[in-house]
Design a protein around this motif. Sequence first.
Motif, PDB file in Angstrom:
ATOM      1  N   GLY A  72       0.800  -1.220   0.000  1.00 14.42           N
ATOM      2  CA  GLY A  72       0.000   0.000   0.000  1.00 14.42           C
ATOM      3  C   GLY A  72       0.833   1.271   0.000  1.00 14.42           C
ATOM      4  O   GLY A  72       1.901   1.338  -0.611  1.00 14.42           O
ATOM      5  N   GLU A  73       0.345   2.276   0.729  1.00 15.35           N
ATOM      6  CA  GLU A  73       0.931   3.608   0.691  1.00 15.35           C
ATOM      7  C   GLU A  73       1.777   3.948   1.919  1.00 15.35           C
ATOM      8  O   GLU A  73       2.326   5.036   2.002  1.00 15.35           O
ATOM      9  CB  GLU A  73      -0.194   4.643   0.588  1.00 15.35           C
ATOM     10  CG  GLU A  73      -0.883   4.682  -0.757  1.00 15.35           C
ATOM     11  CD  GLU A  73       0.028   5.269  -1.830  1.00 15.35           C
ATOM     12  OE1 GLU A  73       0.776   6.197  -1.520  1.00 15.35           O
ATOM     13  OE2 GLU A  73      -0.017   4.779  -2.958  1.00 15.35           O
ATOM     14  N   THR A  74       1.886   3.024   2.865  1.00 17.11           N
ATOM     15  CA  THR A  74       2.498   3.365   4.147  1.00 17.11           C
ATOM     16  C   THR A  74       3.926   3.865   4.010  1.00 17.11           C
ATOM     17  O   THR A  74       4.306   4.881   4.615  1.00 17.11           O
ATOM     18  CB  THR A  74       2.466   2.145   5.085  1.00 17.11           C
ATOM     19  OG1 THR A  74       1.102   1.785   5.317  1.00 17.11           O
ATOM     20  CG2 THR A  74       3.123   2.468   6.414  1.00 17.11           C
ATOM     21  N   SER A  75       4.757   3.164   3.235  1.00 14.16           N
ATOM     22  CA  SER A  75       6.168   3.552   3.148  1.00 14.16           C
ATOM     23  C   SER A  75       6.330   4.958   2.586  1.00 14.16           C
ATOM     24  O   SER A  75       7.145   5.749   3.090  1.00 14.16           O
ATOM     25  CB  SER A  75       6.944   2.539   2.299  1.00 14.16           C
ATOM     26  OG  SER A  75       6.391   2.434   1.005  1.00 14.16           O
ATOM     27  N   ASN A  76       5.567   5.306   1.554  1.00 15.26           N
ATOM     28  CA  ASN A  76       5.664   6.657   0.979  1.00 15.26           C
ATOM     29  C   ASN A  76       5.210   7.723   1.959  1.00 15.26           C
ATOM     30  O   ASN A  76       5.785   8.823   2.028  1.00 15.26           O
ATOM     31  CB  ASN A  76       4.825   6.738  -0.300  1.00 15.26           C
ATOM     32  CG  ASN A  76       5.484   6.028  -1.473  1.00 15.26           C
ATOM     33  OD1 ASN A  76       6.700   6.081  -1.620  1.00 15.26           O
ATOM     34  ND2 ASN A  76       4.689   5.361  -2.286  1.00 15.26           N
ATOM     35  N   ARG A  77       4.187   7.448   2.737  1.00 13.69           N
ATOM     36  CA  ARG A  77       3.692   8.432   3.700  1.00 13.69           C
ATOM     37  C   ARG A  77       4.673   8.618   4.855  1.00 13.69           C
ATOM     38  O   ARG A  77       4.809   9.727   5.394  1.00 13.69           O
ATOM     39  CB  ARG A  77       2.310   8.012   4.208  1.00 13.69           C
ATOM     40  CG  ARG A  77       1.232   8.145   3.121  1.00 13.69           C
ATOM     41  CD  ARG A  77      -0.101   7.571   3.540  1.00 13.69           C
ATOM     42  NE  ARG A  77      -1.060   7.589   2.439  1.00 13.69           N
ATOM     43  CZ  ARG A  77      -2.018   8.493   2.286  1.00 13.69           C
ATOM     44  NH1 ARG A  77      -2.156   9.464   3.159  1.00 13.69           N
ATOM     45  NH2 ARG A  77      -2.847   8.421   1.256  1.00 13.69           N
ATOM     46  N   LEU A  78       5.364   7.547   5.247  1.00 12.00           N
ATOM     47  CA  LEU A  78       6.403   7.687   6.265  1.00 12.00           C
ATOM     48  C   LEU A  78       7.539   8.560   5.756  1.00 12.00           C
ATOM     49  O   LEU A  78       8.078   9.397   6.493  1.00 12.00           O
ATOM     50  CB  LEU A  78       6.944   6.305   6.656  1.00 12.00           C
ATOM     51  CG  LEU A  78       6.007   5.406   7.464  1.00 12.00           C
ATOM     52  CD1 LEU A  78       6.636   4.033   7.663  1.00 12.00           C
ATOM     53  CD2 LEU A  78       5.674   6.021   8.816  1.00 12.00           C
ATOM     54  N   ALA A 100      13.088   6.913   8.072  1.00 17.00           N
ATOM     55  CA  ALA A 100      11.998   6.151   7.470  1.00 17.00           C
ATOM     56  C   ALA A 100      12.256   4.653   7.577  1.00 17.00           C
ATOM     57  O   ALA A 100      11.327   3.866   7.800  1.00 17.00           O
ATOM     58  CB  ALA A 100      11.819   6.552   6.010  1.00 17.00           C
ATOM     59  N   CYS A 101      13.511   4.246   7.428  1.00 20.42           N
ATOM     60  CA  CYS A 101      13.863   2.834   7.622  1.00 20.42           C
ATOM     61  C   CYS A 101      13.561   2.400   9.052  1.00 20.42           C
ATOM     62  O   CYS A 101      13.072   1.288   9.295  1.00 20.42           O
ATOM     63  CB  CYS A 101      15.337   2.603   7.315  1.00 20.42           C
ATOM     64  SG  CYS A 101      15.756   2.583   5.555  1.00 20.42           S
ATOM     65  N   THR A 102      13.836   3.282  10.013  1.00 21.07           N
ATOM     66  CA  THR A 102      13.552   2.975  11.411  1.00 21.07           C
ATOM     67  C   THR A 102      12.049   2.821  11.631  1.00 21.07           C
ATOM     68  O   THR A 102      11.595   1.877  12.288  1.00 21.07           O
ATOM     69  CB  THR A 102      14.097   4.083  12.324  1.00 21.07           C
ATOM     70  OG1 THR A 102      15.504   4.226  12.099  1.00 21.07           O
ATOM     71  CG2 THR A 102      13.859   3.762  13.785  1.00 21.07           C
ATOM     72  N   LEU A 103      11.280   3.749  11.087  1.00 22.20           N
ATOM     73  CA  LEU A 103       9.820   3.691  11.255  1.00 22.20           C
ATOM     74  C   LEU A 103       9.231   2.475  10.545  1.00 22.20           C
ATOM     75  O   LEU A 103       8.343   1.808  11.071  1.00 22.20           O
ATOM     76  CB  LEU A 103       9.180   4.974  10.726  1.00 22.20           C
ATOM     77  CG  LEU A 103       9.444   6.239  11.551  1.00 22.20           C
ATOM     78  CD1 LEU A 103       8.925   7.469  10.815  1.00 22.20           C
ATOM     79  CD2 LEU A 103       8.794   6.130  12.922  1.00 22.20           C
ATOM     80  N   PHE A 104       9.739   2.192   9.335  1.00 18.82           N
ATOM     81  CA  PHE A 104       9.205   1.024   8.633  1.00 18.82           C
ATOM     82  C   PHE A 104       9.642  -0.271   9.315  1.00 18.82           C
ATOM     83  O   PHE A 104       8.924  -1.272   9.276  1.00 18.82           O
ATOM     84  CB  PHE A 104       9.641   1.015   7.169  1.00 18.82           C
ATOM     85  CG  PHE A 104       8.870   0.023   6.344  1.00 18.82           C
ATOM     86  CD1 PHE A 104       7.607   0.341   5.870  1.00 18.82           C
ATOM     87  CD2 PHE A 104       9.388  -1.237   6.060  1.00 18.82           C
ATOM     88  CE1 PHE A 104       6.872  -0.576   5.127  1.00 18.82           C
ATOM     89  CE2 PHE A 104       8.663  -2.151   5.318  1.00 18.82           C
ATOM     90  CZ  PHE A 104       7.399  -1.828   4.853  1.00 18.82           C
ATOM     91  N   ILE A 217      -0.488  10.398   9.551  1.00 19.93           N
ATOM     92  CA  ILE A 217      -0.814  10.016  10.916  1.00 19.93           C
ATOM     93  C   ILE A 217      -1.248   8.552  11.032  1.00 19.93           C
ATOM     94  O   ILE A 217      -0.969   7.877  12.016  1.00 19.93           O
ATOM     95  CB  ILE A 217      -1.891  10.962  11.497  1.00 19.93           C
ATOM     96  CG1 ILE A 217      -1.984  10.784  13.015  1.00 19.93           C
ATOM     97  CG2 ILE A 217      -3.250  10.740  10.814  1.00 19.93           C
ATOM     98  CD1 ILE A 217      -2.788  11.870  13.696  1.00 19.93           C
ATOM     99  N   GLY A 218      -1.903   8.059   9.993  1.00 13.16           N
ATOM    100  CA  GLY A 218      -2.313   6.651  10.009  1.00 13.16           C
ATOM    101  C   GLY A 218      -1.120   5.711  10.024  1.00 13.16           C
ATOM    102  O   GLY A 218      -1.094   4.722  10.760  1.00 13.16           O
ATOM    103  N   ALA A 219      -0.111   6.015   9.195  1.00 13.16           N
ATOM    104  CA  ALA A 219       1.091   5.182   9.140  1.00 13.16           C
ATOM    105  C   ALA A 219       1.851   5.217  10.460  1.00 13.16           C
ATOM    106  O   ALA A 219       2.394   4.205  10.911  1.00 13.16           O
ATOM    107  CB  ALA A 219       1.992   5.641   7.998  1.00 13.16           C
ATOM    108  N   LEU A 220       1.890   6.385  11.090  1.00  9.77           N
ATOM    109  CA  LEU A 220       2.584   6.513  12.374  1.00  9.77           C
ATOM    110  C   LEU A 220       1.855   5.788  13.500  1.00  9.77           C
ATOM    111  O   LEU A 220       2.455   5.440  14.515  1.00  9.77           O
ATOM    112  CB  LEU A 220       2.732   7.995  12.735  1.00  9.77           C
ATOM    113  CG  LEU A 220       3.645   8.825  11.826  1.00  9.77           C
ATOM    114  CD1 LEU A 220       3.530  10.306  12.180  1.00  9.77           C
ATOM    115  CD2 LEU A 220       5.097   8.363  11.963  1.00  9.77           C
ATOM    116  N   GLY A 221       0.572   5.549  13.294  1.00  9.03           N
ATOM    117  CA  GLY A 221      -0.210   4.902  14.340  1.00  9.03           C
ATOM    118  C   GLY A 221       0.163   3.456  14.575  1.00  9.03           C
ATOM    119  O   GLY A 221       0.024   2.944  15.693  1.00  9.03           O
ATOM    120  N   PHE A 222       0.675   2.780  13.544  1.00  6.68           N
ATOM    121  CA  PHE A 222       0.992   1.362  13.688  1.00  6.68           C
ATOM    122  C   PHE A 222       2.048   1.102  14.757  1.00  6.68           C
ATOM    123  O   PHE A 222       1.787   0.370  15.723  1.00  6.68           O
ATOM    124  CB  PHE A 222       1.424   0.774  12.350  1.00  6.68           C
ATOM    125  CG  PHE A 222       1.659  -0.713  12.393  1.00  6.68           C
ATOM    126  CD1 PHE A 222       0.636  -1.603  12.117  1.00  6.68           C
ATOM    127  CD2 PHE A 222       2.898  -1.224  12.722  1.00  6.68           C
ATOM    128  CE1 PHE A 222       0.847  -2.977  12.170  1.00  6.68           C
ATOM    129  CE2 PHE A 222       3.123  -2.591  12.784  1.00  6.68           C
ATOM    130  CZ  PHE A 222       2.088  -3.462  12.503  1.00  6.68           C
TER     131      PHE A 222
END
Length: 422
Positions: A72-78, A100-104, A217-222
């Motif tokens: 999906g779109e999560t990586s781009n949004r991060l 972004a690597c850390t967040l993903f 914000i949705g991607a950060l919520g995970f």
Amino acid sequence: MLWMLMGIMFLLFVLNFPMYISMIVAPLAVIICYFPNLGPQLATQQLIAGVSTQVLLAVPMFIFAADIMSAGETSNRLLDIVDAFVGHIHGGMAITTAAACTLFGAISGSTQATVVAIGKPMRNRLVSSGYEDEDTTALIISSSIIALLIPPSISMIMYCVVTGASVGDLFKAGVLPGVIILMFFSIYNYINAKRKKIARRKKFNASERLAAFKKSIGALGFPLIIFAGIYSGMFSPTEAAAIGVLYATILEVFIYKSIKFKDFKNIALSTAVVTTAVFILVAAGCLFSWAISYARIPQIITESILGPNPTALMVLITVSIAFFIAGMFVDSIVAIVILTPIFFPLAIQAGIHPIQMGIIVTLQAAIASISPPFGCNIFTASAIWDVPFIKVVRRLPAYLIMLIVISILIIAFPEISLISVK
């Protein structure tokens, strides 16, 4: 007995048999030749027991959640949210990539998945912004290893399966070392970009940052839900994995609308392939561990290397070297399930906390994944970008030196890995 075990494994490895075949055949040969009274049915029981623990239920669900978000779109949004806040400083694009690597990594738990998900969109951005191709490749594959330290880490789960340590405690303990690695990489890239006079990007204003935050914000919520839930005791790591799948589905299907339910068939098949490989290795590793423990091979090895009463420092240095070397040749999961039973009893005897041991083991497995000649991230990057091996590894020494320094800090100051453990 030891030479027979290692000889069979080496022979099968040279003959290009799958690793799990070597891990099953070698201990079976030792059992049949030296302990015929045990019977082969015990080996079957150990294979089944290796994948019967409840903790392992988290593995396929975390992989599934990561696969959903990767599609999906999560990586781009991060990438967008980090870029909005740090993209304008010296080395901002590089720092964005590392963050972004850390967040993903807090979503996938896999270094290779992070290389693909973050590396694909960021590599061209970095090169077009003035970064050298070799610097870019080294940055991406090095930053991706933070995924092994930031929960949910599959390698950490494997360590806990083998040792019985708390998955939740190890997840919490990995956050600070992961952040320290990010800080080292960020400072290095800030200095490197300034030295090479790489152009800085336009600074986002407050409204643009707010828009990027709302979009992401949705991607950060995970990672927030997973970590806060485990840390607060609201749910176990296994329950967190199930919640992660539900959250990823809601996010990508109903909110971002980036994938459809018909796409889940291919996503699930991808998850099944990876999960099957992991579980086969875990089952084989359990048999291997049981056989060498019954034969007292760990005691023979450790006493010959370290003597009868080694200090905690000697054990940690030996563990670091052993896992670093092993991880250069085999997957980190294989190294963990084979070597941990050898060194873990000695570490406990030397007074080393199981969680500190877990951080050291995970960190060395992570470092090995970017270490020539056989680091798995090197070959992943070479394959997906069609880049020669030598170009991938040319700028890695700086990152390896930083990671070695961080390893020394964690050994010298156990509080770094134990600060969140009660």
